[in-house]
Motif scaffolding. Structure first.
Motif, mmCIF file in Angstrom:
data_model
loop_
_atom_site.group_PDB
_atom_site.id
_atom_site.type_symbol
_atom_site.label_atom_id
_atom_site.label_comp_id
_atom_site.label_asym_id
_atom_site.label_seq_id
_atom_site.Cartn_x
_atom_site.Cartn_y
_atom_site.Cartn_z
ATOM 1 N N PHE A 18 26.983 29.541 -13.387
ATOM 2 C CA PHE A 18 26.934 28.232 -12.725
ATOM 3 C C PHE A 18 27.319 27.128 -13.706
ATOM 4 O O PHE A 18 28.072 26.218 -13.370
ATOM 5 C CB PHE A 18 25.537 27.937 -12.177
ATOM 6 C CG PHE A 18 25.130 28.754 -10.987
ATOM 7 C CD1 PHE A 18 26.056 29.401 -10.187
ATOM 8 C CD2 PHE A 18 23.789 28.867 -10.651
ATOM 9 C CE1 PHE A 18 25.663 30.147 -9.081
ATOM 10 C CE2 PHE A 18 23.391 29.599 -9.551
ATOM 11 C CZ PHE A 18 24.320 30.244 -8.762
ATOM 12 N N VAL A 21 31.109 27.228 -14.441
ATOM 13 C CA VAL A 21 31.879 26.737 -13.295
ATOM 14 C C VAL A 21 31.757 25.215 -13.191
ATOM 15 O O VAL A 21 32.754 24.515 -12.948
ATOM 16 C CB VAL A 21 31.437 27.427 -11.987
ATOM 17 C CG1 VAL A 21 32.057 26.765 -10.763
ATOM 18 C CG2 VAL A 21 31.822 28.892 -12.033
ATOM 19 N N ALA A 22 30.549 24.687 -13.385
ATOM 20 C CA ALA A 22 30.367 23.233 -13.331
ATOM 21 C C ALA A 22 31.163 22.548 -14.439
ATOM 22 O O ALA A 22 31.802 21.509 -14.207
ATOM 23 C CB ALA A 22 28.886 22.877 -13.440
ATOM 24 N N PRO A 47 28.068 25.285 -7.940
ATOM 25 C CA PRO A 47 26.879 25.785 -8.641
ATOM 26 C C PRO A 47 25.564 25.224 -8.092
ATOM 27 O O PRO A 47 24.538 25.900 -8.125
ATOM 28 C CB PRO A 47 27.101 25.347 -10.086
ATOM 29 C CG PRO A 47 28.571 25.244 -10.221
ATOM 30 C CD PRO A 47 29.052 24.754 -8.891
ATOM 31 N N ALA A 51 22.641 27.505 -6.899
ATOM 32 C CA ALA A 51 21.306 27.355 -7.484
ATOM 33 C C ALA A 51 20.254 27.177 -6.388
ATOM 34 O O ALA A 51 19.138 27.698 -6.497
ATOM 35 C CB ALA A 51 21.283 26.179 -8.447
#
Length: 159
Positions: A18, A21-22, A47, A51
């Motif tokens: 995550f 990717v962010a 993400p 999450a």
């Protein structure tokens, strides 16, 4: 215990993914090109959605395990007397018979979280995962003394 370790390991890896990717989303947004900025915005937001799903799945599993421990302490967990196939799965006829038993029990006591917990196990044994999750969520909601988040009712028959 091995399942918990695997779960936490995979959840940690997922959180790292995550983050990557962010970060890539931010880098794409900084390029200044409209198409890249659009893809970067989506990559930055994905993400957060992941999450959220991870959090809700973790919370569901934690609550279900808490109910299982409480029911086990009371001696209310159903014994596993099911016939199994050569592959280790529960025999379909046995699962259907146990399901009918649990459904009748739940219809007799629709506000007892213990009955809904046992019904969720029966749904799982009958390989009906979506209804098993709904029944377990109902058990959790009844245990907490509240109403379901969606306000939707699930009948023991699965209607």
């Amino acid at each position: 215990m091995g399942g918990k370790i695997t779960y936490f390991f995979l959840a940690t890896v997922l959180i790292i993914v995550f983050g990557v990717v962010a970060l890539e989303g931010v880098l794409l947004m900084l390029t200044g090109e409209p198409a890249a900025m659009g893809m970067g915005a989506v990559a930055f937001l994905l993400p957060f959605v992941g999450a959220w799903f991870l959090w809700h799945t973790t919370r569901f599993a934690r609550n279900a395990h808490r109910l299982a421990r409480e029911l086990e302490a009371e001696g209310g967990l159903p014994a596993d007397e099911s016939k199994r196939t050569a592959g280790g799965r529960i025999d379909r006829d046995t699962a259907d018979a146990l399901f009918a038993e649990r459904r009748a029990e739940t219809e007799g006591s629709p506000n007892d979280w213990r009955c809904w917990f046992r019904l969720a196990i029966a749904y799982h044994d009958a390989r009906d995962t979506p209804r098993a999750r709904k029944a377990m969520q109902r058990a959790i909601t009844l245990h907490e003394g509240g109403t379901s988040p969606s306000g939707a009712r699930i009948s023991p028959a699965g209607d």
